[in-house]
Design a protein around this motif. Sequence first.
Motif, short mmCIF file in Angstrom:
data_model
loop_
_atom_site.label_atom_id
_atom_site.label_comp_id
_atom_site.label_asym_id
_atom_site.label_seq_id
_atom_site.Cartn_x
_atom_site.Cartn_y
_atom_site.Cartn_z
N MET A 96 39.23 -17.89 95.53
CA MET A 96 38.57 -16.58 95.46
C MET A 96 37.56 -16.56 94.32
SD MET A 96 40.33 -12.82 95.04
CE MET A 96 41.19 -13.30 93.55
N VAL A 97 37.88 -17.18 93.20
CA VAL A 97 36.92 -17.29 92.09
C VAL A 97 35.68 -18.05 92.55
CG1 VAL A 97 36.51 -18.24 89.80
CG2 VAL A 97 38.68 -17.10 90.29
N GLN A 98 35.90 -19.15 93.27
CA GLN A 98 34.77 -19.93 93.78
C GLN A 98 33.92 -19.08 94.72
OE1 GLN A 98 33.78 -23.01 92.89
NE2 GLN A 98 32.00 -22.69 94.23
N LYS A 99 34.56 -18.31 95.57
CA LYS A 99 33.84 -17.42 96.49
C LYS A 99 33.01 -16.41 95.70
CE LYS A 99 32.82 -15.11 100.27
NZ LYS A 99 31.79 -15.60 101.24
N GLY A 102 43.55 -10.75 84.18
CA GLY A 102 42.30 -10.92 84.89
C GLY A 102 41.24 -11.57 84.02
N CYS A 103 40.09 -11.87 84.64
CA CYS A 103 38.98 -12.46 83.91
C CYS A 103 37.68 -12.13 84.62
CB CYS A 103 39.14 -13.98 83.81
SG CYS A 103 39.16 -14.78 85.41
N GLY A 104 36.59 -12.15 83.86
CA GLY A 104 35.28 -11.86 84.41
C GLY A 104 34.63 -13.12 84.96
N VAL A 105 34.23 -13.07 86.22
CA VAL A 105 33.62 -14.22 86.88
C VAL A 105 32.11 -14.02 86.93
CG1 VAL A 105 33.49 -15.57 89.01
CG2 VAL A 105 35.69 -14.58 88.28
N LEU A 106 31.39 -15.03 86.44
CA LEU A 106 29.93 -15.04 86.45
C LEU A 106 29.43 -16.25 87.24
CD1 LEU A 106 29.27 -14.06 82.73
CD2 LEU A 106 29.13 -12.56 84.72
N ARG A 107 28.12 -16.40 87.32
CA ARG A 107 27.51 -17.45 88.13
C ARG A 107 28.06 -18.85 87.79
NH1 ARG A 107 22.20 -17.94 90.50
NH2 ARG A 107 21.79 -15.84 89.71
N ASP A 108 28.22 -19.14 86.51
CA ASP A 108 28.61 -20.49 86.10
C ASP A 108 30.11 -20.62 85.85
OD1 ASP A 108 25.93 -21.30 86.18
OD2 ASP A 108 25.60 -20.61 84.12
N SER A 109 30.89 -19.68 86.29
CA SER A 109 32.34 -19.73 86.05
C SER A 109 32.98 -20.90 86.78
CB SER A 109 33.00 -18.43 86.51
OG SER A 109 32.66 -17.35 85.68
N ASP A 110 33.92 -21.52 86.10
CA ASP A 110 34.69 -22.62 86.67
C ASP A 110 36.07 -22.08 87.07
OD1 ASP A 110 35.68 -25.36 87.17
OD2 ASP A 110 36.86 -24.96 85.36
#
Length: 463
Positions: free
Chosen positions: A204-207, A432-440
């Motif tokens: 889901m993070v990747q999505k 939880g965590c904030g997901v941005l463009r470069d998130s792994d």
Amino acid sequence: MIEIQEKNIDDVLQSAQKQAIQQSVPAFVSVTEQIEPIDPIVFFHAGSEFSNDRIFWSNADQQVELVGIGQAIYYQDQAASYQAVKKQWLEAIQNSFIVNSFDNVKTGPIAFAGFPFDPEEQTKELWAKFAGSQLIVPTFLLTIEKGQYFVTTTTQVTHDSELDDLLKQLTEQKQQLLQSTQFPPKENQIILQHEVDPQQWKEMVQKATEEIAAEHVHKVVLARELQVEFSHSCSIAEIIAALKEVQDNNYVFAWEKDRTCFIGATPERLVKVDNNHVYSTCLAGTAPRGKTKREDRHLGEELLNDKKNLEEHQFVVDMIRKSVHSFAKYVNIPDKPVLYPLKNLQHLYTPVKAVLEEDYTIVDIIEKLHPTPALCGFPRHNSLAFIRQFEQMERGWYGAPIGWMDSRFNGEFAVAIRSALVDDTHASLFAGCGVLRDSDPHGEYQETAIKFTPMLDALGGWL
């Protein structure tokens, strides 16, 4: 609201009943008295003898502690309307007889309120006792502030209340609370733990990163669940004591409803209102603490200069600045963040100060601020749509406003993160965590694992 400085409690009860008869609606009597010092954990623990509904609150510096036992006023709104909660509190205040000569501290009738993260989320079994928004005025409220101790007793009076019996019962219960000396034993012990679908969460993070790359959204906050099981029924008082002891710079909260308790230690203030002065917090961007002072300083400096974390933080600052200008004047927001250190983590922090415009209350502010980009993402509509479609976890009150307000709508609300929902021998922890463009995905997974640590420790650790 009728404020009375000095009057016999019997006379106040009779006056309240007379009004209840005349207006055909219940009246409320609230009486505050100063007491000798008492341990708030002992007070909370003693309340379990006659109530399954208890509340605990301490602010970030632990200079203010509030402990509520029982329910003199209870209101639930399944639609989770902020304005419905505000209206209900206003009506209760208007029908109240208040005896309080200590209004310079947080005494008198105080309403605790909790709201869901997403009012459109359908409540399932996990959050069944926390459906919609809730407002509670405790029957007994312990206030500790400025080294002084007070207890406020609030009760509902109807046209047919037996006043003598009511007064006798309240007196006996209050004495039971104030005379207790039993501190909860340290018995909580986790024996099993289970991460809910970690691989699905990483996918889901990747999505989310793909959606951000396609410019459908700029940031999405995603949460996950960790389930644990205890060797026997979990003591909520023991968890509170553990959180207070080690979680500096955190708000500690517990909201128990029918023996199920939402509890946590959150660093994030949503809003505080004190005589029309508004205080809010921009808290986003995370790094671990170092094992040595040198390593800790190095990690802090990296966080202050990290592009991803600064971008995540700026989303929150921009949104809160825009929202605050809609209800306040003389807004003061620093240009750069500083570090906000906790035991296990450190965050980027920007304080917000302003003066409230007329005709706005703390409830109106909460409605405008929640959910911030720190808990939802940016822009709000797109990030919330992503969460609704892809996040499998039921958020309930996780990441949502929880706090208190007095009869003049002064009060303070925090964002309910770093938390757990405890039910007898089971608990669900949330992070939880904030997901941005470069998130792994793996890096974000590791960040949430660190965020589970404070609650795991407070719950007793595991064998």
